[in-house]
Write an enzyme that holds these catalytic residues in place. Structure first.
Site, mmCIF file in Angstrom:
data_model
loop_
_atom_site.group_PDB
_atom_site.id
_atom_site.type_symbol
_atom_site.label_atom_id
_atom_site.label_comp_id
_atom_site.label_asym_id
_atom_site.label_seq_id
_atom_site.Cartn_x
_atom_site.Cartn_y
_atom_site.Cartn_z
ATOM 1 N N THR A 1 0.717 -1.026 -0.126
ATOM 2 C CA THR A 1 0.162 -0.120 -0.035
ATOM 3 C C THR A 1 0.823 1.501 -0.263
ATOM 4 O OG1 THR A 1 -1.625 -1.162 1.326
ATOM 5 C CG2 THR A 1 -2.055 1.170 1.066
ATOM 6 N N LYS B 1 1.023 -4.641 12.828
ATOM 7 C CA LYS B 1 1.944 -4.629 11.812
ATOM 8 C C LYS B 1 3.099 -5.463 11.696
ATOM 9 C CE LYS B 1 2.939 -0.225 10.481
ATOM 10 N NZ LYS B 1 3.079 -0.653 9.316
ATOM 11 N N GLY B 2 3.879 -5.445 10.552
ATOM 12 C CA GLY B 2 5.037 -6.291 10.561
ATOM 13 C C GLY B 2 5.154 -7.390 9.541
ATOM 14 N N GLY B 3 3.989 -7.389 8.808
ATOM 15 C CA GLY B 3 3.830 -8.523 7.592
ATOM 16 C C GLY B 3 4.969 -8.325 6.595
ATOM 17 N N GLY B 4 5.715 -7.106 6.594
ATOM 18 C CA GLY B 4 6.694 -6.942 5.665
ATOM 19 C C GLY B 4 7.985 -6.982 6.437
ATOM 20 N N GLU C 1 9.457 0.828 11.208
ATOM 21 C CA GLU C 1 8.390 1.580 11.327
ATOM 22 C C GLU C 1 7.855 2.302 12.646
ATOM 23 O OE1 GLU C 1 6.287 -1.228 7.769
ATOM 24 O OE2 GLU C 1 5.743 -1.682 9.774
HETATM 25 C C1 5RP Z 1 5.361 -3.905 6.520
HETATM 26 C C2 5RP Z 1 4.065 -3.577 7.388
HETATM 27 C C3 5RP Z 1 2.932 -3.236 6.453
HETATM 28 O O1 5RP Z 1 2.464 -1.707 6.661
HETATM 29 C C4 5RP Z 1 1.753 -3.890 6.387
HETATM 30 O O2 5RP Z 1 2.318 -5.500 6.211
HETATM 31 C C5 5RP Z 1 1.002 -3.895 5.383
HETATM 32 O O3 5RP Z 1 1.525 -4.404 3.896
HETATM 33 P P1 5RP Z 1 0.719 -4.143 2.605
HETATM 34 O O4 5RP Z 1 0.199 -2.522 2.565
HETATM 35 O O5 5RP Z 1 1.556 -4.685 1.769
HETATM 36 O O6 5RP Z 1 -0.818 -4.825 3.260
HETATM 37 O O7 5RP Z 1 3.623 -3.501 8.519
HETATM 38 O O8 5RP Z 1 6.446 -4.266 7.644
#
Ligand code: 5RP
Length: 223
Positions: free
Chosen positions: A31, A94-97, A103
């Site tokens: 995003t 958060k933290g999927g990435g 962050e």
């Molecule tokens: C990365 C994050 C991202 O903001 C979260 O994973 C959302 O990602 P996306 O916009 O790809 O759905 O916390 O560490």
């Protein structure tokens, strides 16, 4: 509208929160990538950005947006980032990435967190998305047991057959089976476990505003 289109919509809408003449805090993820593309269109109105990951830094630089170190600038007016989950109070997971620590650092340095997300991210209670936790590897097994005692199952995030290594040289645990009803207390508790670098609950650094992409357009929610 596809999820990708919803992300582009909120990425574009976030431009209204960028303060001309001020450095903007930039998060990480698909995003935020849309936001970075939109930001390139107004890059001459800002000195640059503070980035929350190597991935975002590369994208910003590739589009000609100057990147400052967090330590060389003062408080930021606004931090713009996505979320894996957001509840009705602006608390997030958060933290999927895998960028959660940086962050949280940039969010803490900013007066206002503007969350950009498609409406699939909205939840009643945090915990549907596996909770990311950045850990120092020597503490992993003990932290896994501590989550087990709470009713959670923690697994080391794997990439290309190996534990994923974050921008900070550490590992990520993804924890399932939790219902996080008290995000502030939960974040405070887990963050003080030895070896936890950052827990992916953003309650102390919650969103001030969320721009939610919905089929009907961008919905702005303030907390
Ligand atoms: C990365 C994050 C991202 O903001 C979260 O994973 C959302 O990602 P996306 O916009 O790809 O759905 O916390 O560490």
């Amino acid at each position: 509208m596809t999820q990708d289109e919803l992300k582009a919509l909120v990425g574009q809408a976030a431009l209204q929160y960028v303060v001309p003449g001020e450095i903007v805090g930039v998060g990480t993820g698909s995003t935020v990538n849309k936001f970075i593309e939109a930001l390139a269109g107004i890059k001459d109105s800002i000195p640059g950005a503070v980035s929350s990951s190597n991935a975002s830094t590369q994208r910003l630089l590739a589009l000609g947006i100057r990147v400052f170190d967090a330590g060389e600038v003062g408080e930021l007016a606004v931090y713009i980032d996505g979320a894996d989950e957001i509840d009705g109070r602006g608390y997030m997971v958060k933290g999927g990435g895998a960028a959660l620590t940086r962050e949280k650092i940039v969010a803490a340095q900013s007066r206002r967190f503007v969350c950009i997300a498609d409406d699939s991210k909205r939840v009643e209670v945090l915990g549907r998305f596996p909770l990311p936790v950045e850990v120092i590897p020597m503490a992993t097994q003990r932290i896994v047991r501590q989550f087990q005692a709470m009713g959670g199952t923690a697994k080391v995030r794997i990439k290309d057959g190996q534990p994923l290594v974050t921008d900070n040289g550490q590992h990520i645990l993804d924890v399932t089976g939790l219902r996080i009803r008290e995000p502030l207390a939960f974040e405070t508790e887990v963050n003080q476990w030895p070896g936890v670098l950052t827990v992916g609950v953003f309650a102390h650094q919650k969103a001030a505003v969320c721009l939610l992409g919905t089929a009907a357009g961008v919905q702005t929610v303030s907390y």
